[in-house]
Design a protein around this motif. Structure first.
Motif, PDB file in Angstrom:
ATOM      1  N   HIS A 101       0.841  -1.202   0.000  1.00 21.67           N
ATOM      2  CA  HIS A 101       0.000   0.000   0.000  1.00 21.67           C
ATOM      3  C   HIS A 101       0.876   1.252   0.000  1.00 21.67           C
ATOM      4  O   HIS A 101       1.586   1.525   0.960  1.00 21.67           O
ATOM      5  N   LEU A 158      -3.194   1.487  -4.024  1.00 18.07           N
ATOM      6  CA  LEU A 158      -3.952   1.463  -2.779  1.00 18.07           C
ATOM      7  C   LEU A 158      -4.561   0.092  -2.508  1.00 18.07           C
ATOM      8  O   LEU A 158      -5.411  -0.383  -3.271  1.00 18.07           O
ATOM      9  N   ILE A 159      -4.109  -0.559  -1.445  1.00 17.24           N
ATOM     10  CA  ILE A 159      -4.678  -1.842  -1.036  1.00 17.24           C
ATOM     11  C   ILE A 159      -5.884  -1.553  -0.147  1.00 17.24           C
ATOM     12  O   ILE A 159      -5.749  -1.098   0.990  1.00 17.24           O
TER      13      ILE A 159
END
Length: 412
Positions: free
Chosen positions: A252, A259-260
């Motif tokens: 991330h 974006l995780i």
């Protein structure tokens, strides 16, 4: 009322995986036929599992290598037993054959595990997939043996149907093509979709525990996303999926637009608000739920030939692009993201694919008729399957005794 026992490797999680959605579709199909259903599994309950009781399904916890399952079988006395994945048939098929010899045995393959595993192994060596590689695999022998021991196997991909016919000479009477069963995309549905200019960013989604998904995320992180980000510095890639491990969360990086996001309650909602779905799958099998969901949300996609496998007729265009090379993949993703006319045409292609290939009405009656015919003619059907009979005899001489040995050992 016919009683169906489904033995699952896991409890259905339709919000976590395509396999969970597929199982729920199958359950709904059986309920609409009027079957009584019991679902059994060795797995522990999970917070994301579907509430089976809410749709009238009894839930039973069972154990591997334990004769208590024989007692459960006797009490249930099912007309049909469905094994969810071939490993479940290996573990419980011989017990069903012993205790309920007249029950129709159906294998729900989900996808061909041997195909997925073979492709994964070849990717690590850099070797191109050839059918002979599949034939040489031990897992292939196990999976094909399970198909032969079953009275019917449900195959989700027409590519895999042809593979089983051509590479293994499996009789059509043992196979039944049953893809995703999806509602039509109507004009009312389309009116609710955000427009091109109302959507932002890229999206990908998939259960992190599924090896092809994790590999594709790493591929995006290391090879594809840096190239996209270079051309579109304000773009973001939103990555959703159940069970992200710590190693995934370490990827991330908001500064890089990577974006995780993890698990999401409503996958279609986040896909619907993205402009393009990315699915650079380098191995796998079956039908990819993320790509079907993208089409159902009006979101064009860029994927690979493995990603699109089993989802496209020869005369149809993809819901975006099919590319193998990371540079070609990147170029296609940027082109699709920035070209409104191309994006709209790709969206239309997705609508056509869903409305022509995955309609429930197209497959439900065929499935019902096949089951009815098999139940009415089961001895005759089995008499034609000599290989299955031979393997069943072998199984009852080996797998059974191994299981019994483990059971006795566990008592000590």
């Amino acid at each position: 009322m016919k009683h169906v026992l489904i033995i699952g490797s896991v409890w259905p999680e339709p919000k976590s995986s395509a396999a969970g959605s597929r199982m729920l579709q199958l359950i709904q199909l059986l309920l609409e036929k009027g079957f009584k259903i019991t679902f059994a599994s060795t797995a522990n309950p999970t917070e994301n599992m579907h509430d089976l009781a809410s749709i009238g399904i009894q839930k039973i916890n069972i154990e591997v290598n334990n004769s208590s399952f024989d007692t459960i079988l006797k009490n249930l006395d099912p007309s049909i037993v469905i094994f969810d994945r071939f490993m479940i048939e290996e573990q419980f098929g011989w017990r069903v054959a012993n205790t309920c010899p007249n029950a129709l045995k159906i294998l729900n393959t989900e996808d061909l595990h041997s195909l997925r595993k073979t492709r994964e192994a070849l990717l690590k060596t850099g070797k191109k997939f050839e059918h002979q590689d599949l034939l040489d695999g031990e897992i292939t022998k196990r999976e094909i043996a399970s198909i032969y021991r079953s009275d019917l196997s449900l195959i989700i991909s027409d590519y895999e149907m042809e593979l089983l016919r051509s590479s293994f000479n499996i009789n059509d009477e043992l196979l039944h093509y049953l893809p995703f069963l999806l509602p039509s995309i109507t004009s009312t549905t389309i009116e609710k979709w955000p427009l091109y200019e109302e959507r932002t960013h890229f999206v990908t989604i998939g259960n992190f525990r599924h090896a092809p998904n994790w590999n594709s995320i790493l591929y995006l992180k290391e090879d594809i996303w840096p190239l996209i980000r270079k051309e579109l510095p304000k773009a973001e890639l939103h990555i959703y999926g159940a069970y992200p491990p710590p190693k995934a969360m370490q990827l991330h990086h908001p500064k890089d637009g990577f974006l995780i996001k993890g698990w999401v309650e409503n996958a279609q909602e986040v896909i619907k608000n993205a402009r393009v779905c990315l699915a650079p799958l380098r191995f796998g099998a079956g039908i990819k739920g993320k790509l079907a969901d993208a089409m159902r949300c009006g979101t064009p996609s860029v994927t690979t030939s493995i990603g699109s496998e089993g989802m496209l007729d020869d005369d149809q265009d993809w819901n975006g692009f099919i590319k193998e090379d990371p540079y070609a993949f990147t170029k296609a993703a940027i082109h699709l993201y920035t070209n409104q006319n191309l994006w709209r045409q790709s969206q239309q292609n997705g609508i056509e694919i869903i409305n022509t290939r995955f309609q429930k009405e197209k497959f439900a009656n065929s499935f019902y008729n096949t089951i009815d015919d098999l139940i009415a003619n089961l001895p005759k059907h089995r008499s034609k399957n000599f290989i299955g009979s031979m393997l069943q005899h072998h199984t009852l001489r080996s797998t059974e005794y191994m299981s019994r040995w483990i059971e006795e050992k566990n008592k000590k």
